[in-house]
Design an enzyme around this catalytic site. Structure first.
Site: not given
Ligand code: ASP
Length: 359
Positions: A88, A212, A263-264
């Site tokens: 990630s 992330t 994150t997300g």
């Molecule tokens: N926030 C990140 C994105 O949308 C991915 C993640 O944090 O899972 O690129």
């Protein structure tokens, strides 16, 4: 060490507009006070695995030696970015739809409110370090794609292939499964008998669609810095930029208040300016844990009105200038965790799943 909130008296007093009005013009200014001395230096990350611990060790080395928060954050983030097993972030991150790893990262200094970020950066293992240089050595905030790579090259970063075998195989399986109608796929896939056990044995789940890391630190002087770094949404459209390099979305830092990171699903986080929102709430006197939960509530309130089946994947972490911290996520079978390092030692802190409402 436990989150310090329970041991301290939490006092907020409304003072009307004034202090900080330039930064938070729309809020009346509130003063946070605590009894007792703040916990600092301290460093936290949203990563809770073994690499998260190693990252905290690396950041702590810097803080313990009297180093500044920004350097500690960079050191810690680099450890997570270099982990080939982590699909990630950084090296080994899952690629975009074409099989190319494109990284996003941001850096912010809470003392000067300066920030730097890179998006769609290819071939550089440590995008957080490039983002830090954008912050420190340019008058800009965000460099993207070829420009970001050129900047990194000028600063002597080595180009390397970031696509590990593990990430390539996961990507290839995704590509083969993408559509029953295209020309990619195993013999089983092409015969539309894809549910055969053998097909799934090697990669039973493609788990890391998101992922992330946020690293936030307060140094001995009380200066706060933060970084968010990611390979972003896996198999994203070429050129897609998530929330991580967007200041206010994936990261926000303010010495007078604290810091927050996300994150997300980046699209939700960008549209809600979530990290900035969390810092605003903390400025009102709300504890970091509660502020993270309220950001989730804010997103849910908006988007569930439009789509009652909206179950987003965000996780937020936050720390205030007193060294109190928290984290919350919207989905997950278990509570979200984060790693924390201070003079009280290392700990994994458990936050809560908030407002999921999932049946
Ligand atoms: N926030 C990140 C994105 O949308 C991915 C993640 O944090 O899972 O690129």
């Amino acid at each position: 060490m436990k989150n310090q909130l329970s041991r301290r008296k939490f006092v907020t007093s409304a003072m009307g507009a004034g202090t900080g009005a330039l930064i938070f013009p729309q809020l009346s200014s509130l003063t946070l006070q605590r009894e007792g001395s703040p916990v600092r230096p301290i460093i936290i990350t949203s990563h809770s695995n073994e690499t998260g611990k190693l990252a905290m060790d690396a950041g702590w080395e810097v803080l313990k030696a009297g180093g500044n928060a920004a350097d500690a954050v960079e050191k810690a983030a680099n450890v997570i970015e270099a982990d080939p097993e982590d699909t990630s972030v950084g090296y080994g991150g899952l690629p975009n739809e074409h099989g190319v790893v494109q990284l996003d990262a941001s850096f912010m200094d809470g003392k000067t409110y300066s920030a730097g970020a890179v998006a769609c950066l290819e071939n550089i293992k440590t995008p957080s370090s490039v983002a830090k240089l954008v912050m420190q050595r340019t008058d800009h905030v965000l460099l993207v794609g070829a420009g970001a790579l050129e900047f990194a090259r000028v600063w002597g970063f080595r180009e390397e292939n970031l696509l590990t075998e593990k990430a390539r195989k996961i990507w290839l399986r995704w590509k083969e499964e993408l559509s029953p109608d295209d020309d990619w796929g195993s013999p089983e896939h092409l015969q539309n008998i894809r549910k055969k056990e053998s097909y799934y044995r090697d990669f039973p789940d493609i788990e890391h669609h998101y992922g992330t890391t946020n690293v936030l630190a307060i140094d001995a002087n009380g200066d706060i810095a933060g970084c968010t770094t990611t390979s972003g949404l896996s198999f994203k459209l070429n050129g897609r930029v998530g929330d991580s390099p967007i200041i206010g979305a994936g990261l926000y830092v303010d010495n007078e208040v604290g810091a927050a990171g996300a994150t997300g699903r980046g699209e939700d986080v960008i549209k809600s300016c979530a990290s900035y929102y969390i810092v605003l709430r903390m400025k009102e006197g709300i504890a970091p844990q509660k502020a993270c939960e309220e950001a989730l509530r804010m997103i849910i309130d908006r988007y569930r009105k439009i789509n009652s089946d909206f179950y987003p994947s965000e996780k937020f972490v936050a720390i205030n200038r007193f060294g109190e911290y928290g984290c919350a996520s919207m989905t997950g079978k278990r509570n979200p965790q984060m790693s924390v390092m201070s003079s009280n030692g290392f700990l994994r802190h458990e936050g809560i799943v908030a407002y999921s409402g999932r049946p």
